[in-house]
Design a protein around this motif. Sequence first.
Motif, mmCIF file in Angstrom:
data_model
loop_
_atom_site.group_PDB
_atom_site.id
_atom_site.type_symbol
_atom_site.label_atom_id
_atom_site.label_comp_id
_atom_site.label_asym_id
_atom_site.label_seq_id
_atom_site.Cartn_x
_atom_site.Cartn_y
_atom_site.Cartn_z
ATOM 1 N N PRO A 30 67.884 60.722 22.055
ATOM 2 C CA PRO A 30 68.204 59.297 22.266
ATOM 3 C C PRO A 30 67.806 58.795 23.652
ATOM 4 O O PRO A 30 67.369 57.659 23.812
ATOM 5 C CB PRO A 30 69.717 59.241 22.052
ATOM 6 N N ASP A 31 67.966 59.658 24.660
ATOM 7 C CA ASP A 31 67.621 59.246 26.032
ATOM 8 C C ASP A 31 66.162 59.519 26.376
ATOM 9 O O ASP A 31 65.702 59.143 27.464
ATOM 10 C CB ASP A 31 68.521 59.964 27.032
ATOM 11 N N GLY A 32 65.434 60.210 25.487
ATOM 12 C CA GLY A 32 64.031 60.512 25.749
ATOM 13 C C GLY A 32 63.835 61.509 26.870
ATOM 14 O O GLY A 32 62.829 61.453 27.577
ATOM 15 N N ILE A 33 64.772 62.430 27.029
ATOM 16 C CA ILE A 33 64.706 63.395 28.131
ATOM 17 C C ILE A 33 64.389 64.773 27.567
ATOM 18 O O ILE A 33 65.020 65.233 26.610
ATOM 19 C CB ILE A 33 66.031 63.437 28.920
ATOM 20 N N ASN A 34 63.429 65.429 28.200
ATOM 21 C CA ASN A 34 63.104 66.810 27.856
ATOM 22 C C ASN A 34 62.916 67.568 29.153
ATOM 23 O O ASN A 34 61.980 67.295 29.909
ATOM 24 C CB ASN A 34 61.840 66.875 26.994
ATOM 25 N N GLU A 75 61.471 54.020 25.875
ATOM 26 C CA GLU A 75 61.717 53.409 24.578
ATOM 27 C C GLU A 75 60.485 52.632 24.118
ATOM 28 O O GLU A 75 60.137 52.639 22.935
ATOM 29 C CB GLU A 75 62.927 52.476 24.676
ATOM 30 N N GLU A 76 59.808 51.980 25.056
ATOM 31 C CA GLU A 76 58.617 51.233 24.700
ATOM 32 C C GLU A 76 57.523 52.153 24.172
ATOM 33 O O GLU A 76 56.797 51.825 23.236
ATOM 34 C CB GLU A 76 58.087 50.452 25.913
ATOM 35 N N LYS A 78 57.937 55.072 22.693
ATOM 36 C CA LYS A 78 58.328 55.543 21.359
ATOM 37 C C LYS A 78 58.069 54.473 20.309
ATOM 38 O O LYS A 78 57.729 54.776 19.168
ATOM 39 C CB LYS A 78 59.809 55.956 21.361
ATOM 40 N N GLN A 79 58.216 53.209 20.689
ATOM 41 C CA GLN A 79 58.024 52.118 19.737
ATOM 42 C C GLN A 79 56.571 51.671 19.650
ATOM 43 O O GLN A 79 56.228 50.817 18.838
ATOM 44 C CB GLN A 79 58.906 50.922 20.127
ATOM 45 N N GLY A 80 55.708 52.232 20.513
ATOM 46 C CA GLY A 80 54.291 51.898 20.463
ATOM 47 C C GLY A 80 53.947 50.581 21.107
ATOM 48 O O GLY A 80 52.947 49.960 20.751
ATOM 49 N N VAL A 81 54.773 50.094 22.037
ATOM 50 C CA VAL A 81 54.472 48.862 22.763
ATOM 51 C C VAL A 81 54.282 49.202 24.218
ATOM 52 O O VAL A 81 54.738 50.236 24.701
ATOM 53 C CB VAL A 81 55.591 47.806 22.590
#
Length: 748
Positions: A30-34, A75-76, A78-81
Amino acid sequence: MKTQKHSDSPVLFVDELLIKNLTANYQSIPDGINAVAAIGELAINLPEADLSNNFIDLEYLGLHNSTISLNITSEEYKQGVEGLETDNTTENTTEFEWPQWTVSVSKIDLTNNDIRYTMNDSEPQPGIFNPEAIVLNNFYFVADAISLQDQAFGANITKIEFEEGSGLNLNELTFEALIDENQSKLKDLKFQLNDNRINGSITMEYNSISDFINNTENTFLNLNLQHFEVGLNELFRFQPELKSNESLFALSKKRINGNLIASGKLSSLSIPNVQINWGQTTHIQAKGKLENVTDVDNLRMDFQSFTVETVKNDVLVFVNEEDLGISIPEKISLESNFKGTLDDLSAVAVLKIPEGQIDLIANYTDQEEIAFDADVEVTKLQLGKLLQNDQFGELNLTLKTTGNGNDINSLDADFETIIQSFSLNDYAIQDLKIGGTIENGEGTIASAYKDENLDLVFETFIQLDSISPRFVIDLNLKGADLRSLGITDKDIRTAFILQADFKGNSDSFTLSSNIQDGKAIYDTQSYLLGDFNINAFVQPDTTSVDINNKMIDLALRSNASPQGFSEALQRHFQKYLSDSVSNEPTDRIEKDSLTKAVELKLDAKISKAPILSDVFIDRLKQLDTIDINIDFNEVNQSLSANIFMPHIDYDDNVVDRLALNLISDSENFDFDFGFQALKAGPLAISRTALNGSITDKKLFLDFNSFYEDEKIVQVNSEITRKNDTIRLHINPSELLLNKKEWSNSSGK
């Protein structure tokens, strides 16, 4: 490790914690952290950490031979924007609050670690810094005596080093830092990033950190950079587009080094010494004061000394001698002082070069209106050396000028120039005065000079315009002794009246010029020049030139500028000679909005006149009228040129009936060149002709020479070119040398 609980928060005691060869992973989708950590060795000695009382006492923290990676996916992404708008609104003021903690760290030792931070799986690229792909290899951070207590922070940084993925290598960073509510100190600073170095110390004093943040101009700065050295190539790593800036790119060809001392508030900063060197042979040294450093629009300067020294080779990095039209001096020295703002400046400067000296006192204002005044003195300036023309000698002059106005079109100005001494063709001109007055962009410049060999009156009306200025010239040369002036070797006296009207610029202009009452006196006889008229109209799409006099009659018309029809003629000739040029019809040019098909027509006649043959070219015994006709049409790919010289006799050197005829079309190029007779000293050649043609990229030449009516020489040849190779073939069946046909022993 021990834990005690005195309240809601625990108290930690770590006598000795040692972790080796540990791998840890953390992922939050959810936070996009790895995050991935491969710990080689982690050591901690923590005598006490009382979180409830905001107290930490760290004896030792060590991390060695480890790798830590963090990738954040936005988030952008991941959404392709590409991205979302962000609120860039900032508060007008910022209040700083010290952390309510007491921290003591005896030593931190981070050795030989690799740290990787990326955004959206970005990868670093050599030579281009990307803040979304930061990879630090061989990272070292060693510090001791770190403390945070009672609104004060201190640290002794003994080593920071790393190798960054784009090529930014921090080879050394050490300093001792102290920050409290009233001052910040950076002592014993040693910084080296790639080959860029800074050594020195910085101290800043302020009322409070909040005041420092919000009112930077009130900060008292004490800066002592004993040495700095930078290469502007590193700047291109962050902004590659700056390479297209020609001046900045030229500046990057040599390294900049020097030293700097400055002290005072940023609202009034004293600079007792600054030395800047560009390479080994360009130096700048200054002493002065800057006010309002943080506000460029209100920046004020006051430099009691500003000196620049350089050499010719350094200047040539930035400019081209041919473009300037002068020879750059071998050494250049500028000594100056100036004060004011960027739009209200006063300056005193002395320019010294081996060829002379120029002194300047000037004031310039560009606020509600433009205003200026200047005093210029030129001393012993070797103008001939600068202009690479031996006709010009030493120049000494003074110039005084004042002016003001909203722009150049409405300028009011006065100036007076006195040329104390100047030599032209070794003739001395002394005390020549030139003065002028301009009101609302219009005015006159006038001068008069008279001595035993020269008598003239000069007046020019000027109409200033930023795009298309106008100059109306009225020159009355009442008398001139050309031999005494060094113009001719013969005793010629001349006089004329010149009137000219020019309006425009180098690309578009109109010109009308007329010489009246032109005459020359030679060997007690008077010769009349006759009226000499020149009219020209030049635009990007038009050229019209007419010259009328009893010696020359010329008319030129074209639907292009002089540069335009010159380039068109080059294209026409290259079509026949170049392997890379297509044979497609040139009417395609009309379809190209960037290139207009060119037309050109030139008709000219040159005739003999007594003033030419008897006075200025007395060895010219005969000159029959020369005819020149050129007609060019780029659409039809046609060019015809005819030049005919019936008879010329110069000092018994004779050319009889010389002619050049050229005609070309879309496929063929034919020319004929020849003469009836040529005599020059012992050389005498009878009728000779050279006929040529270009067909299918082949040049065919037929050379014939006759004695009386008998052919004595004939050479028929064919020339072709492929890439860089030129092939010459001579036809043996038509080869005639000294009336003898070609033959060889083999009979072939």
